[in-house]
Design an enzyme around this catalytic site. Structure first.
Site, PDB file in Angstrom:
ATOM      1  N   GLU A 216      70.349  22.834  63.246  1.00 34.37           N
ATOM      2  CA  GLU A 216      69.055  23.773  63.060  1.00 34.37           C
ATOM      3  C   GLU A 216      69.625  25.041  64.208  1.00 34.37           C
ATOM      4  O   GLU A 216      69.310  24.947  65.521  1.00 34.37           O
ATOM      5  CB  GLU A 216      67.866  23.245  63.803  1.00 34.37           C
ATOM      6  CG  GLU A 216      67.309  21.876  63.070  1.00 34.37           C
ATOM      7  CD  GLU A 216      66.090  21.782  62.849  1.00 34.37           C
ATOM      8  OE1 GLU A 216      65.251  21.929  61.960  1.00 34.37           O
ATOM      9  OE2 GLU A 216      65.353  21.665  63.910  1.00 34.37           O
TER      10      GLU A 216
ATOM     11  N   GLU B 230      63.170  22.737  70.384  1.00 33.59           N
ATOM     12  CA  GLU B 230      61.968  23.013  70.987  1.00 33.59           C
ATOM     13  C   GLU B 230      62.046  22.034  72.325  1.00 33.59           C
ATOM     14  O   GLU B 230      61.346  22.394  73.494  1.00 33.59           O
ATOM     15  CB  GLU B 230      60.703  22.955  70.197  1.00 33.59           C
ATOM     16  CG  GLU B 230      60.637  24.193  69.699  1.00 33.59           C
ATOM     17  CD  GLU B 230      59.807  24.228  68.149  1.00 33.59           C
ATOM     18  OE1 GLU B 230      58.979  23.137  67.890  1.00 33.59           O
ATOM     19  OE2 GLU B 230      60.059  25.014  67.107  1.00 33.59           O
TER      20      GLU B 230
ATOM     21  N   ASN C 177      58.741  18.758  59.675  1.00 36.71           N
ATOM     22  CA  ASN C 177      58.094  18.772  61.077  1.00 36.71           C
ATOM     23  C   ASN C 177      57.031  19.406  61.328  1.00 36.71           C
ATOM     24  O   ASN C 177      57.177  20.820  61.331  1.00 36.71           O
ATOM     25  CB  ASN C 177      59.410  19.244  62.021  1.00 36.71           C
ATOM     26  CG  ASN C 177      58.954  19.473  63.387  1.00 36.71           C
ATOM     27  OD1 ASN C 177      57.982  18.731  63.769  1.00 36.71           O
ATOM     28  ND2 ASN C 177      59.774  20.097  64.188  1.00 36.71           N
TER      29      ASN C 177
ATOM     30  N   HIS D  24      65.103  17.955  69.277  1.00 40.92           N
ATOM     31  CA  HIS D  24      64.746  19.233  68.536  1.00 40.92           C
ATOM     32  C   HIS D  24      64.912  20.260  69.512  1.00 40.92           C
ATOM     33  O   HIS D  24      64.759  20.035  70.863  1.00 40.92           O
ATOM     34  CB  HIS D  24      63.158  19.280  68.204  1.00 40.92           C
ATOM     35  CG  HIS D  24      62.903  20.306  67.153  1.00 40.92           C
ATOM     36  ND1 HIS D  24      62.511  21.454  67.918  1.00 40.92           N
ATOM     37  CD2 HIS D  24      62.662  20.434  65.942  1.00 40.92           C
ATOM     38  CE1 HIS D  24      62.366  22.334  66.619  1.00 40.92           C
ATOM     39  NE2 HIS D  24      62.225  21.925  65.622  1.00 40.92           N
TER      40      HIS D  24
ATOM     41  N   LYS E  85      55.079  19.890  64.125  1.00 39.01           N
ATOM     42  CA  LYS E  85      54.975  20.241  65.217  1.00 39.01           C
ATOM     43  C   LYS E  85      53.608  20.088  65.595  1.00 39.01           C
ATOM     44  O   LYS E  85      53.080  18.949  65.233  1.00 39.01           O
ATOM     45  CB  LYS E  85      55.545  21.775  65.554  1.00 39.01           C
ATOM     46  CG  LYS E  85      56.818  22.167  64.736  1.00 39.01           C
ATOM     47  CD  LYS E  85      57.297  23.635  64.998  1.00 39.01           C
ATOM     48  CE  LYS E  85      58.437  23.816  64.034  1.00 39.01           C
ATOM     49  NZ  LYS E  85      59.320  25.034  64.717  1.00 39.01           N
TER      50      LYS E  85
ATOM     51  N   SER F  32      64.108  28.226  58.949  1.00 43.92           N
ATOM     52  CA  SER F  32      63.224  29.028  58.036  1.00 43.92           C
ATOM     53  C   SER F  32      63.521  28.481  56.645  1.00 43.92           C
ATOM     54  O   SER F  32      63.507  29.553  56.013  1.00 43.92           O
ATOM     55  CB  SER F  32      63.731  30.394  58.491  1.00 43.92           C
ATOM     56  OG  SER F  32      63.165  30.644  59.674  1.00 43.92           O
TER      57      SER F  32
ATOM     58  N   GLY G 183      61.643  29.257  62.941  1.00 44.79           N
ATOM     59  CA  GLY G 183      60.470  29.960  63.065  1.00 44.79           C
ATOM     60  C   GLY G 183      60.612  31.473  63.175  1.00 44.79           C
ATOM     61  O   GLY G 183      59.809  32.303  63.514  1.00 44.79           O
TER      62      GLY G 183
HETATM   63  C1  PEP Z   1      61.886  23.104  62.785  1.00 47.79           C
HETATM   64  O1  PEP Z   1      61.115  23.306  63.730  1.00 47.79           O
HETATM   65  O2  PEP Z   1      62.696  22.046  62.633  1.00 47.79           O
HETATM   66  C2  PEP Z   1      62.272  24.286  61.698  1.00 47.79           C
HETATM   67  C3  PEP Z   1      63.190  24.011  61.098  1.00 47.79           C
HETATM   68  O3  PEP Z   1      61.150  25.249  61.613  1.00 47.79           O
HETATM   69  P1  PEP Z   1      61.063  26.349  60.811  1.00 47.79           P
HETATM   70  O4  PEP Z   1      61.534  25.810  59.389  1.00 47.79           O
HETATM   71  O5  PEP Z   1      59.754  26.852  60.974  1.00 47.79           O
HETATM   72  O6  PEP Z   1      62.181  27.455  61.147  1.00 47.79           O
END
Ligand code: PEP
Length: 283
Positions: A191, A122, A32, A120, A34, A236, A197
């Site tokens: 997630e 976000e 992803n 997601h 973003k 992460s 992040g």
């Molecule tokens: C995400 O935004 O789906 C995600 C898993 O981000 P990160 O790997 O940076 O934690």
């Protein structure tokens, strides 16, 4: 559904077919991007990833550029005969009309996307996306020929309040029956919001426990659907922590944010997944 069928479905996850013997659950690594790599840099990144993916065909690889780069990235990958697929990071649930700034499933298909990330955290947190909107988007993706990666996960407050399973049950309950209509093509991404992040990653054991619970929730809709559906972990994930997570029985891949913007690190995660698949995962 008869009572005995209901009872049988509740027996999951103990007798779920292990991923290694279920060809439908090919390990997936999805990136992803973003709001990054939205121009020619996205094409360069996709081509570097495609080179790694070509040598690790056991792993299904998906990249999710911003809307602006979907067509160009999909075109580059197609020209290079790459199997790397393109996902949208979002979509709107109407097909067309007076919805300024929105993009529909049929438009994304025309641009070359075959997948869509939906719900997601976000989107849920920053843009107020509700469970109802997530359902409408899954319906629209199904109707428009896009496969879904639907995200669920608890916030830190919810986790600390012991509400993780309750939150996930509510989120999954909103879309599971609709996702089942695409058979085993739909994907769920667990997630935990506190891991996105932040550099904090769920332990493989904790993640496995939630993934097993998610599979049990999916089995309430249909047992085959639960067995076939891939459940990705996200939060992460990096090359140095991917193996422990991907080795878990109910973890069928990863949704990667930050680390997907760097071809070498993302490539290593693709390689780790392919190695685990070649080893039959659990051996
Ligand atoms: C995400 O935004 O789906 C995600 C898993 O981000 P990160 O790997 O940076 O934690």
């Amino acid at each position: 559904m008869s009572e005995s069928e209901t009872h049988e479905a509740e027996a999951l996850p103990a007798d779920v077919i292990p991923a290694a013997t279920n060809p439908g659950r090919r390990l997936m690594i999805a990136g992803n991007w973003k709001m990054n790599a939205g121009g020619t840099d996205g094409c360069d990144l996709a081509l570097s990833i495609a080179r790694v993916a070509a040598n690790n065909e056991e792993t299904e690889v998906v990249v999710a550029p911003p809307f602006t780069a979907i067509a160009a990235v999909a075109n580059e990958l197609y020209n290079k005969k790459s199997d790397v697929a393109v996902a949208a990071q979002n979509l709107f649930f109407e097909e067309s009309g007076a919805f300024t700034g929105e993009v529909s499933a049929p438009m994304l298909r025309i641009a070359g996307a075959t997948w869509a990330i939906i719900g997601h955290s976000e989107r849920r947190q920053l843009f107020g996306e509700s469970d109802e909107a997530v359902l409408k988007k899954v319906v629209a993706a199904n109707a428009g020929g896009l496969k879904c990666i639907v995200c669920v996960g608890e916030t830190l407050d919810q986790r600390e309040a012991g509400q993780t399973l309750e939150v996930i049950e509510r989120q999954i309950g909103a879309f599971a029956a609709e996702l089942a209509k695409s058979g085993g093509d739909g994907v769920v991404a667990y997630e935990p919001v506190w891991a996105i992040g932040t550099g904090k990653v769920a332990s493989p054991e904790d993640a496995q426990e939630i993934h097993a619970a998610i599979r049990e929730l999916l089995s309430r809709v249909d047992r085959d659907f639960a067995n076939q559906t891939r459940i990705l972990y996200g939060g992460s994930v990096k090359a140095n922590n991917a193996e422990g997570l991907l080795a878990q029985k109910d973890i069928d891949g990863a949704l990667v944010g930050g680390a997907s913007l760097e071809a070498d690190g993302f490539g290593k995660i693709i390689e780790i997944a392919a190695k685990l698949a070649r080893q039959g995962k659990s051996e």
